[in-house]
Design an enzyme around this catalytic site. Sequence first.
Site, mmCIF file in Angstrom:
data_model
loop_
_atom_site.group_PDB
_atom_site.id
_atom_site.type_symbol
_atom_site.label_atom_id
_atom_site.label_comp_id
_atom_site.label_asym_id
_atom_site.label_seq_id
_atom_site.Cartn_x
_atom_site.Cartn_y
_atom_site.Cartn_z
ATOM 1 N N ASP A 4 0.836 -1.211 0.000
ATOM 2 C CA ASP A 4 0.000 0.000 0.000
ATOM 3 C C ASP A 4 0.871 1.261 0.000
ATOM 4 O OD1 ASP A 4 -2.386 1.371 -0.053
ATOM 5 O OD2 ASP A 4 -2.654 1.348 2.120
ATOM 6 N N ASN A 35 1.160 3.394 -2.954
ATOM 7 C CA ASN A 35 1.617 3.818 -4.291
ATOM 8 C C ASN A 35 1.098 5.207 -4.656
ATOM 9 O OD1 ASN A 35 2.684 1.280 -4.490
ATOM 10 N ND2 ASN A 35 1.181 0.502 -5.955
ATOM 11 N N GLY A 36 -0.189 5.424 -4.400
ATOM 12 C CA GLY A 36 -0.822 6.698 -4.767
ATOM 13 C C GLY A 36 -0.184 7.859 -4.018
ATOM 14 N N TRP A 66 2.787 7.954 -2.651
ATOM 15 C CA TRP A 66 4.181 8.127 -3.115
ATOM 16 C C TRP A 66 4.195 9.043 -4.341
ATOM 17 C CZ3 TRP A 66 6.707 7.230 -7.701
ATOM 18 C CH2 TRP A 66 8.115 7.259 -7.661
ATOM 19 N N HIS A 82 1.998 3.223 -9.083
ATOM 20 C CA HIS A 82 1.801 1.786 -9.347
ATOM 21 C C HIS A 82 2.969 1.232 -10.166
ATOM 22 C CE1 HIS A 82 -2.004 2.204 -7.513
ATOM 23 N NE2 HIS A 82 -2.637 2.772 -8.517
ATOM 24 N N TRP A 105 -12.382 -2.092 -7.266
ATOM 25 C CA TRP A 105 -13.200 -1.700 -8.434
ATOM 26 C C TRP A 105 -13.905 -0.373 -8.177
ATOM 27 C CZ3 TRP A 105 -12.312 -4.591 -12.615
ATOM 28 C CH2 TRP A 105 -11.936 -5.923 -12.447
ATOM 29 N N ARG A 147 -12.594 2.285 -7.389
ATOM 30 C CA ARG A 147 -11.715 3.416 -7.757
ATOM 31 C C ARG A 147 -12.145 4.013 -9.098
ATOM 32 N NH1 ARG A 147 -5.688 2.444 -5.474
ATOM 33 N NH2 ARG A 147 -6.371 1.868 -3.391
ATOM 34 N N LEU A 179 10.688 -20.539 -5.032
ATOM 35 C CA LEU A 179 9.796 -19.635 -4.288
ATOM 36 C C LEU A 179 8.439 -19.711 -4.977
ATOM 37 C CD1 LEU A 179 9.350 -17.085 -2.312
ATOM 38 C CD2 LEU A 179 9.906 -15.694 -4.304
ATOM 39 N N ARG A 212 2.224 -4.743 6.163
ATOM 40 C CA ARG A 212 1.475 -3.731 5.412
ATOM 41 C C ARG A 212 2.295 -2.458 5.370
ATOM 42 N NH1 ARG A 212 -4.768 -2.304 4.765
ATOM 43 N NH2 ARG A 212 -4.502 -0.536 3.368
ATOM 44 N N ILE A 263 -6.495 -4.696 7.861
ATOM 45 C CA ILE A 263 -6.322 -5.883 7.029
ATOM 46 C C ILE A 263 -6.971 -5.692 5.649
ATOM 47 C CG2 ILE A 263 -6.780 -8.402 6.922
ATOM 48 C CD1 ILE A 263 -4.961 -7.838 9.220
ATOM 49 N N GLU A 270 1.943 -13.189 12.523
ATOM 50 C CA GLU A 270 2.489 -11.989 13.173
ATOM 51 C C GLU A 270 2.297 -10.793 12.244
ATOM 52 O OE1 GLU A 270 3.553 -11.844 16.261
ATOM 53 O OE2 GLU A 270 3.267 -14.013 16.490
HETATM 54 C C1 IPE Z 1 -5.489 -2.715 0.054
HETATM 55 O O1 IPE Z 1 -5.163 -1.384 -0.127
HETATM 56 C C2 IPE Z 1 -5.481 -3.429 -1.247
HETATM 57 C C3 IPE Z 1 -4.217 -3.474 -1.957
HETATM 58 C C4 IPE Z 1 -3.063 -3.017 -1.576
HETATM 59 C C5 IPE Z 1 -4.270 -4.137 -3.223
HETATM 60 P P1 IPE Z 1 -6.267 -0.241 -0.215
HETATM 61 O O2 IPE Z 1 -5.531 1.028 -0.409
HETATM 62 O O3 IPE Z 1 -7.278 -0.595 -1.238
HETATM 63 O O4 IPE Z 1 -6.944 -0.323 1.232
HETATM 64 P P2 IPE Z 1 -7.809 0.727 2.022
HETATM 65 O O5 IPE Z 1 -8.902 1.182 1.111
HETATM 66 O O6 IPE Z 1 -6.923 1.867 2.399
HETATM 67 O O7 IPE Z 1 -8.298 -0.015 3.232
HETATM 68 C C1 IPE Z 2 -1.803 0.195 -3.306
HETATM 69 O O1 IPE Z 2 -1.532 1.542 -3.344
HETATM 70 C C2 IPE Z 2 -2.016 -0.404 -4.661
HETATM 71 C C3 IPE Z 2 -3.406 -0.761 -4.966
HETATM 72 C C4 IPE Z 2 -4.404 -0.745 -4.138
HETATM 73 C C5 IPE Z 2 -3.647 -1.224 -6.321
HETATM 74 P P1 IPE Z 2 -2.683 2.612 -3.308
HETATM 75 O O2 IPE Z 2 -3.094 2.916 -4.707
HETATM 76 O O3 IPE Z 2 -3.777 2.167 -2.413
HETATM 77 O O4 IPE Z 2 -1.923 3.855 -2.687
HETATM 78 P P2 IPE Z 2 -2.491 4.882 -1.634
HETATM 79 O O5 IPE Z 2 -2.987 4.102 -0.455
HETATM 80 O O6 IPE Z 2 -3.593 5.635 -2.315
HETATM 81 O O7 IPE Z 2 -1.324 5.741 -1.308
HETATM 82 MG MG MG Z 3 -4.151 2.421 -0.443
#
Ligand code: IPE
Ligand code: IPE
Ligand code: MG
Length: 256
Positions: free
Chosen positions: A26, A28-29, A31, A43, A75, A77, A137, A191, A198, A210
């Site tokens: 989690d 990417n956005g 960053w 991404h 979905w 998004r 792996l 995470r 979760i 853990e």
């Molecule tokens: C969880 O991240 C799913 C993935 C990393 C693929 P999200 O960014 O979708 O989770 P929430 O919405 O913050 O709980």
């Molecule tokens: C996780 O990064 C990747 C996916 C859920 C596909 P996010 O896209 O959720 O990044 P943030 O949480 O918005 O920074």
């Molecule tokens: Mg996220």
Amino acid sequence: MALFQSSTSIIPDAPAVPRHIAIIMDGNGRWAKQRFLPRVAGHQRGVEALREVVKACRSLGVDYLTVFAFSSENWRRPADEVSFLMSLFLKILEREAANLHENNICLRIIGDRSRFGNELRQTMRKAEQLTADNNALTLTIAANYGGRWDVMHAVQAMLKDHPQLAQGFTEENLSPYLSMSDAPEPDLFIRTGGEQRISNFMLWQLAYTELYFTDVLWPEFGRKELEVAIASYQKRERRFGRTSEQLPGKQEKADA
Ligand code: IPE
Ligand code: IPE
Ligand code: MG
């Protein structure tokens, strides 16, 4: 035949190097946003981080790495982000399958594939077939995956095979139908991105895993951060419901 390795039915080993690591990748956005880039650039960088972590897991002797790439709730998004992620997924599978194969890595995909396009589904199948016999792996990608979907789907599949189990069933009956039933349950969950939740990841399988949370955003996560997470895991006392004194190696001390 699936192995029954449930942490609630037996007391599993607690290996020093986690056999199975599960990661919610989690951040990417955020960053990308910090750098005034579009979210999708995050991404793209996230793929590089995954490549490094796969390599690190392989060299550290981790047997299974499972990563959350797209949740059943993602979905929701914006349509252009979803379609970018789908084409990125396709591109990566096409580009990386041979590379994974050369590195003796077995690729698996878990989740509900029915919502993906034909081309993506076919590419997934091909990559899985190509790498099926590899054993350095196992890299499992969770795509359109949800922990609740996993349990619901398993119950439905079990009842289809064994209608009489509608009268009552055990964990052992259900277990073979869950995603990753032939892998040990995750020892370590990571995470990135700062959230401590979760988000519908492996709800069943994480029963005694853990948990490790870090503020590092996924595109910046790499071997060093992975080693920090593993070091944190190694300091934990995994009791699986027992008292501290009952743990192997503690008995003599307790008797003395
Ligand atoms: C969880 O991240 C799913 C993935 C990393 C693929 P999200 O960014 O979708 O989770 P929430 O919405 O913050 O709980
Ligand atoms: C996780 O990064 C990747 C996916 C859920 C596909 P996010 O896209 O959720 O990044 P943030 O949480 O918005 O920074
Ligand atoms: Mg996220």
